[in-house]
Design a protein around this motif. Structure first.
Motif, PDB file in Angstrom:
ATOM      1  N   VAL A   1      52.057  29.503   2.870  1.00 25.31           N
ATOM      2  CA  VAL A   1      52.848  29.491   2.526  1.00 25.31           C
ATOM      3  C   VAL A   1      54.359  29.061   3.551  1.00 25.31           C
ATOM      4  O   VAL A   1      53.825  30.021   4.341  1.00 25.31           O
ATOM      5  CB  VAL A   1      54.037  31.101   1.475  1.00 25.31           C
ATOM      6  CG1 VAL A   1      52.565  30.953   0.573  1.00 25.31           C
ATOM      7  CG2 VAL A   1      53.875  32.308   2.577  1.00 25.31           C
ATOM      8  N   GLN A   2      55.216  28.612   3.179  1.00 27.29           N
ATOM      9  CA  GLN A   2      56.685  28.820   4.202  1.00 27.29           C
ATOM     10  C   GLN A   2      57.374  30.130   4.051  1.00 27.29           C
ATOM     11  O   GLN A   2      57.896  29.657   2.803  1.00 27.29           O
ATOM     12  CB  GLN A   2      57.005  27.278   4.014  1.00 27.29           C
ATOM     13  CG  GLN A   2      56.299  25.890   5.142  1.00 27.29           C
ATOM     14  CD  GLN A   2      55.932  26.135   5.930  1.00 27.29           C
ATOM     15  OE1 GLN A   2      56.486  26.579   7.033  1.00 27.29           O
ATOM     16  NE2 GLN A   2      54.765  25.496   6.413  1.00 27.29           N
TER      17      GLN A   2
ATOM     18  N   LYS B   1      53.009  23.752  14.236  1.00 24.87           N
ATOM     19  CA  LYS B   1      53.587  22.266  13.715  1.00 24.87           C
ATOM     20  C   LYS B   1      54.892  22.990  13.688  1.00 24.87           C
ATOM     21  O   LYS B   1      55.680  22.019  13.473  1.00 24.87           O
ATOM     22  CB  LYS B   1      53.322  22.540  11.837  1.00 24.87           C
ATOM     23  CG  LYS B   1      52.623  21.889  11.499  1.00 24.87           C
ATOM     24  CD  LYS B   1      51.739  21.801  10.278  1.00 24.87           C
ATOM     25  CE  LYS B   1      50.612  21.152  10.048  1.00 24.87           C
ATOM     26  NZ  LYS B   1      50.783  21.328   8.682  1.00 24.87           N
ATOM     27  N   ARG B   2      55.530  23.752  13.842  1.00 25.69           N
ATOM     28  CA  ARG B   2      56.554  24.453  14.181  1.00 25.69           C
ATOM     29  C   ARG B   2      57.544  23.898  15.231  1.00 25.69           C
ATOM     30  O   ARG B   2      58.695  23.548  15.308  1.00 25.69           O
ATOM     31  CB  ARG B   2      57.168  25.810  14.018  1.00 25.69           C
ATOM     32  CG  ARG B   2      58.256  26.285  14.974  1.00 25.69           C
ATOM     33  CD  ARG B   2      58.877  28.244  14.304  1.00 25.69           C
ATOM     34  NE  ARG B   2      59.958  28.365  14.794  1.00 25.69           N
ATOM     35  CZ  ARG B   2      61.195  29.225  14.475  1.00 25.69           C
ATOM     36  NH1 ARG B   2      59.970  30.489  13.447  1.00 25.69           N
ATOM     37  NH2 ARG B   2      61.735  29.529  15.107  1.00 25.69           N
ATOM     38  N   ASP B   3      56.608  23.823  16.657  1.00 25.80           N
ATOM     39  CA  ASP B   3      56.939  23.037  17.578  1.00 25.80           C
ATOM     40  C   ASP B   3      57.838  21.818  17.886  1.00 25.80           C
ATOM     41  O   ASP B   3      58.401  21.348  17.938  1.00 25.80           O
ATOM     42  CB  ASP B   3      56.053  22.676  18.810  1.00 25.80           C
ATOM     43  CG  ASP B   3      55.712  24.835  19.254  1.00 25.80           C
ATOM     44  OD1 ASP B   3      56.410  26.132  19.309  1.00 25.80           O
ATOM     45  OD2 ASP B   3      54.742  24.297  19.593  1.00 25.80           O
ATOM     46  N   ARG B   4      56.649  21.136  16.868  1.00 27.97           N
ATOM     47  CA  ARG B   4      57.016  19.451  16.570  1.00 27.97           C
ATOM     48  C   ARG B   4      57.707  19.628  15.654  1.00 27.97           C
ATOM     49  O   ARG B   4      59.514  18.074  15.266  1.00 27.97           O
ATOM     50  CB  ARG B   4      55.917  19.015  15.445  1.00 27.97           C
ATOM     51  CG  ARG B   4      54.481  19.095  17.057  1.00 27.97           C
ATOM     52  CD  ARG B   4      53.375  18.780  15.771  1.00 27.97           C
ATOM     53  NE  ARG B   4      53.911  16.851  14.553  1.00 27.97           N
ATOM     54  CZ  ARG B   4      52.764  17.014  13.662  1.00 27.97           C
ATOM     55  NH1 ARG B   4      52.195  17.414  14.050  1.00 27.97           N
ATOM     56  NH2 ARG B   4      52.884  15.945  13.644  1.00 27.97           N
ATOM     57  N   ILE B   5      58.822  20.756  14.792  1.00 24.99           N
ATOM     58  CA  ILE B   5      60.341  20.741  13.967  1.00 24.99           C
ATOM     59  C   ILE B   5      60.956  21.087  15.203  1.00 24.99           C
ATOM     60  O   ILE B   5      62.112  19.993  15.178  1.00 24.99           O
ATOM     61  CB  ILE B   5      59.952  21.646  12.984  1.00 24.99           C
ATOM     62  CG1 ILE B   5      58.933  20.602  12.126  1.00 24.99           C
ATOM     63  CG2 ILE B   5      61.188  21.310  11.922  1.00 24.99           C
ATOM     64  CD1 ILE B   5      60.048  19.632  11.227  1.00 24.99           C
TER      65      ILE B   5
ATOM     66  N   SER C   1      61.513  27.628   8.820  1.00 23.42           N
ATOM     67  CA  SER C   1      61.272  28.688   8.439  1.00 23.42           C
ATOM     68  C   SER C   1      59.588  28.797   9.316  1.00 23.42           C
ATOM     69  O   SER C   1      58.765  28.422  10.100  1.00 23.42           O
ATOM     70  CB  SER C   1      60.099  28.175   6.888  1.00 23.42           C
ATOM     71  OG  SER C   1      59.356  27.345   7.097  1.00 23.42           O
ATOM     72  N   ASN C   2      58.463  30.268   8.775  1.00 24.68           N
ATOM     73  CA  ASN C   2      57.262  30.211   9.391  1.00 24.68           C
ATOM     74  C   ASN C   2      56.490  29.963   8.461  1.00 24.68           C
ATOM     75  O   ASN C   2      56.042  30.602   7.650  1.00 24.68           O
ATOM     76  CB  ASN C   2      57.562  31.683  10.280  1.00 24.68           C
ATOM     77  CG  ASN C   2      58.203  32.025  11.146  1.00 24.68           C
ATOM     78  OD1 ASN C   2      58.113  31.533  12.462  1.00 24.68           O
ATOM     79  ND2 ASN C   2      59.371  32.741  11.146  1.00 24.68           N
ATOM     80  N   SER C   3      55.178  30.265   8.675  1.00 24.14           N
ATOM     81  CA  SER C   3      53.532  29.441   7.967  1.00 24.14           C
ATOM     82  C   SER C   3      53.531  31.096   7.444  1.00 24.14           C
ATOM     83  O   SER C   3      52.601  32.056   9.029  1.00 24.14           O
ATOM     84  CB  SER C   3      52.983  28.924   8.349  1.00 24.14           C
ATOM     85  OG  SER C   3      53.023  27.799   8.711  1.00 24.14           O
TER      86      SER C   3
ATOM     87  N   ILE D   1      63.727  25.497   5.673  1.00 20.45           N
ATOM     88  CA  ILE D   1      63.078  24.233   6.177  1.00 20.45           C
ATOM     89  C   ILE D   1      61.280  24.364   6.246  1.00 20.45           C
ATOM     90  O   ILE D   1      61.381  25.500   7.140  1.00 20.45           O
ATOM     91  CB  ILE D   1      63.592  23.650   7.237  1.00 20.45           C
ATOM     92  CG1 ILE D   1      65.374  23.720   6.666  1.00 20.45           C
ATOM     93  CG2 ILE D   1      63.348  22.749   6.991  1.00 20.45           C
ATOM     94  CD1 ILE D   1      65.551  22.740   6.178  1.00 20.45           C
ATOM     95  N   PRO D   2      60.662  24.237   5.659  1.00 25.96           N
ATOM     96  CA  PRO D   2      59.240  24.350   5.945  1.00 25.96           C
ATOM     97  C   PRO D   2      58.672  23.968   7.272  1.00 25.96           C
ATOM     98  O   PRO D   2      59.206  22.201   7.522  1.00 25.96           O
ATOM     99  CB  PRO D   2      58.572  22.640   4.748  1.00 25.96           C
ATOM    100  CG  PRO D   2      59.916  22.909   3.540  1.00 25.96           C
ATOM    101  CD  PRO D   2      61.079  23.166   4.065  1.00 25.96           C
TER     102      PRO D   2
END
Length: 255
Positions: A21-22, A90-94, A10-12, A43-44
């Motif tokens: 929201v995600q 946070k997306r980078d870290r996922i 997902s994107n924030s 996936i958040p």
């Protein structure tokens, strides 16, 4: 028979500038469900709430969509500049560790636009912050005005490697695509194979060399009109077949 489960990263987003929201694009969800034939779940982008191992156990494959933020240049050893735009750390870290783990395991992954760039960075590559500023390159960004149909219209040809995975999936080594991106591959990761280019030389289609599973990614947005577009449909169908094979206990590479 139940459908394989595919996680969409997902994107924030902020609603009313205060409520986080995600979310995932409805076009992506529809393309995965109707064309790939999988069950899409969001996936958040919250790496502190889940692990890569949990995600890989829950899902049969993963779809890395486009998004407004860019991969932070620290992820490929460069300093942040205004030209790099906005980020979602946070997306980078996922995404980056998840891509690497899936590639190693042979679990299917498909990347689109930002997801294409994430795949390159995850595998050790780097990015240009703004393609249109490079000598001899075209403006690949989305037109700022017009209808969605005008923004997603087919704008340039992509030439694919003769006999390569994308050629086999599409049945042609030249295809027409839309273009809605600002960044692009600078240096490909050591195992990244650039399998398609735009007329100005911009990389448009990649896969991971010697990966045991499906690892195809494109710089354009195939989710637009996916059910009817002669390029989008076979790509999503190939990803769906790979996810079904994984769910059944086997591996199926593209092409």
């Amino acid at each position: 028979m139940s459908r394989p489960v595919v996680g969409i990263i997902s994107n924030s987003h902020l609603i009313n500038e205060e409520y986080l929201v995600q979310g995932a694009g409805a076009m992506n969800v529809s393309a995965l469900s109707k064309v790939s034939g999988v069950l899409p779940i969001i996936i958040p982008a919250e790496p502190d709430l889940m692990t890569v191992a949990e995600l890989m156990t829950t899902c049969d494959g993963f779809f890395f969509p486009g998004g407004r933020p860019n991969v932070h240049p620290e992820e490929y050893g460069e300093e942040e500049t205004p030209a790099h735009g906005t980020f979602e750390r946070k997306r980078d870290r996922i995404t980056l560790p998840l891509i690497r783990a899936c590639v190693a395991a042979g679990q299917p992954v498909m990347g689109v636009c930002l997801g294409f760039q994430e795949m390159n960075v995850a595998m050790g590559g780097s990015l240009f912050p703004e393609i249109r500023d490079l000598p001899g390159r075209d403006n690949h960004r989305m037109p700022p005005d017009g209808t969605l149909e005008e923004k997603f219209e087919l704008r340039h040809e992509v030439t694919l490697t003769e006999g390569g995975p994308f050629h086999r999936v599409f049945g042609s080594h030249k295809v027409m695509t839309n273009t809605l991106h600002g960044q692009g591959i600078k240096e490909p990761g050591p195992r990244i194979v650039i399998d398609g280019h735009a007329p100005d030389g911009t990389p448009e289609a990649i896969y991971v060399a010697d990966a045991p599973g499906f690892t195809m990614a494109v710089q354009w947005h195939p989710e637009w009109n996916a059910a009817d577009d002669p390029v989008s449909r076979p790509l999503f169908e190939a990803f769906g077949e790979a996810c079904r094979s994984w769910a059944a206990g086997g591996l199926r590479k593209a092409g």
